[in-house]
Design an enzyme around this catalytic site. Structure first.
Site, PDB file in Angstrom:
ATOM      1  CG  ASN A 162      29.614  66.133  25.249  1.00 16.93           C
ATOM      2  OD1 ASN A 162      30.543  65.371  25.466  1.00 16.93           O
ATOM      3  ND2 ASN A 162      28.342  65.785  25.424  1.00 16.93           N
ATOM      4  CG  ASP A 207      31.979  59.039  24.498  1.00 18.34           C
ATOM      5  OD1 ASP A 207      30.845  59.457  24.773  1.00 18.34           O
ATOM      6  OD2 ASP A 207      32.333  58.739  23.340  1.00 18.34           O
ATOM      7  CG  ASP A 262      21.099  65.486  34.450  1.00 16.06           C
ATOM      8  OD1 ASP A 262      20.685  64.903  33.430  1.00 16.06           O
ATOM      9  OD2 ASP A 262      21.690  66.589  34.422  1.00 16.06           O
ATOM     10  CG  HIS A 264      30.622  64.704  21.086  1.00 16.32           C
ATOM     11  ND1 HIS A 264      29.438  64.797  21.774  1.00 16.32           N
ATOM     12  CD2 HIS A 264      30.564  65.659  20.109  1.00 16.32           C
ATOM     13  CE1 HIS A 264      28.677  65.748  21.241  1.00 16.32           C
ATOM     14  NE2 HIS A 264      29.342  66.289  20.224  1.00 16.32           N
ATOM     15  CD  GLU A 278      23.085  64.719  30.045  1.00 16.28           C
ATOM     16  OE1 GLU A 278      22.540  65.829  30.024  1.00 16.28           O
ATOM     17  OE2 GLU A 278      23.194  63.987  29.040  1.00 16.28           O
TER      18      GLU A 278
END
Length: 385
Positions: free
Chosen positions: A270, A279, A262, A275, A305
């Site tokens: 973010n 990505d 994680d 965002h 994630e």
């Protein structure tokens, strides 16, 4: 002494059913599938010569052909069939641009049929149908240029032959009859040539549609098994891979480790950079981790994630070392922007698959270890008990 036990066992000496026929077929044709297909097609085309040979015998039996010319024609056809078969069976045809020798075969067939037209005067009209049959054979093997050359040569060749025969032997070859033969030959070949082009156009469209369908199916399969953003296996596909690896581990008794990763504070990335930057972080992490792992390891996107790593033939302690390599590679990579050096770390939970347990339970143990890693301060890897 029991004499019934003397000598070889009868069941051992009896070949399996069909063995002799398969062996003979392999000897006559070939073991290589494409060569076998070429030889089979050549045998099919040789039916034209078989018809001519049979017609020659019929003509001789009824005094409709000169014996010497007929025997020479028969001998020539037999020798030609032998040459074609020997070339194909020996593999010499593979040296040619067209290994099937289609153009050479149809041109030779046209020449032999024209020669038979000269020899078998009373039944010469029937031979013209064989020219059309030869063209049918060429439809699936010759390109448009080859077919046009064949049609042109046949029309010109038969036309000159008919004109010459009607001039030199008008009693046997009346001009009016030869003119009809020529017109019918030219028209039939032209129509069949046109139909063959239409057929090839249909085949080309079907081939294009098939290729498009295969590409679409491949794309659908990729979408069904791959994560669009990172290109990694998705959760569903990773679960199937885990099941396969688990069966192999149980069968071979080899260790299999599973790791849940994680990314730490991913929401902050973010919120801070947007965002799109998030990505980019996921994509670069996937590329960095893949480069640090072995080719046999599987890295998959588990969701958001979170990532799943499957490490076959790897005990959990060595798997921990693999995660350390990923962490070191990640520390040397700018994941957010080219200028911002914001560190992106990850927490991980490791578990070694236990024979007999379900993959869901193994993932659950790795997930619990991941929870411990996050609760203990993140940026670390915890091994499940």
């Amino acid at each position: 002494m029991d004499k019934e036990n003397d000598g070889p066992h009868p069941q051992r000496d009896v070949p399996p059913p069909g063995h002799t026929s398969r062996r003979l077929l392999s000897l006559v044709l070939d073991d290589e599938p494409r060569q076998r297909l070429r030889i089979s097609r050549a045998f099919t085309s040789m039916l034209v010569y078989v018809v001519c040979l049979g017609l020659a015998e019929y003509a001789l039996a009824h005094d409709m052909a000169a014996p010497v010319a007929t025997r020479l024609l028969q001998g020539g056809m037999i020798v030609w069939m032998g040459v074609v078969y020997a070339t194909l069976r020996s593999g010499l045809n593979l040296r040619f641009r067209d290994p099937s020798l289609t153009f050479l075969q149809v041109m030779a067939a046209g020449a032999w049929i024209t020669a038979a037209y000269i020899v078998f005067t009373p039944v010469r009209g029937a031979l013209l149908m064989l020219l059309a049959l030869t063209l049918v054979f060429s439809i699936f093997n010759l390109d448009r240029r080859g077919r046009r050359i064949y049609n042109g040569c046949v029309v010109v060749g038969t036309g000159l032959t008919m004109f010459t025969l009607s001039t030199l032997r008008p009693d046997d070859y009346p001009f009016q009859v030869e003119w009809v033969h020529f017109v019918l030959t030219a028209v039939v070949l032209a129509v069949m040539g046109r139909l063959s082009e239409q057929l090839l156009a249909i085949r080309a469209r079907l081939r294009t549609q098939r290729n498009e369908l295969e590409a679409a199916l491949s794309r659908i399969q990729e979408l069904a098994t791959r994560d669009v953003l990172t290109g990694l296996p998705n959760r569903r596909y990773a679960t199937d891979l885990f099941a396969q690896l688990a069966r192999g581990a149980e069968r071979n008794g080899s260790p299999l480790s599973v790791c849940l990763i994680d990314l730490d504070h991913f929401k902050r990335v973010n919120d801070t950079y947007g965002h799109k930057a998030g990505d980019i972080v996921l994509q670069r992490f996937a590329a960095t981790a893949t480069g640090a792992l072995r080719e046999s390891d599987v890295l998959a996107r588990w969701g958001g994630e979170e990532f799943l790593v499957l490490l076959p033939d790897t005990p959990v302690k060595k798997a921990d070392q693999s995660m350390a390599r990923v962490r070191a590679a990640l520390a040397q990579t700018r994941l957010v922007t080219a200028t911002d050096a914001a560190a992106v770390t990850f927490s991980a939970g490791l578990a070694q698959f236990r024979p007999g347990e379900s993959i869901e339970h193994a993932v659950e143990r790795a997930d619990f270890a991941l929870y411990r890693a996050k609760s203990e301060g993140r940026n670390r890897c915890v091994i499940s008990d």
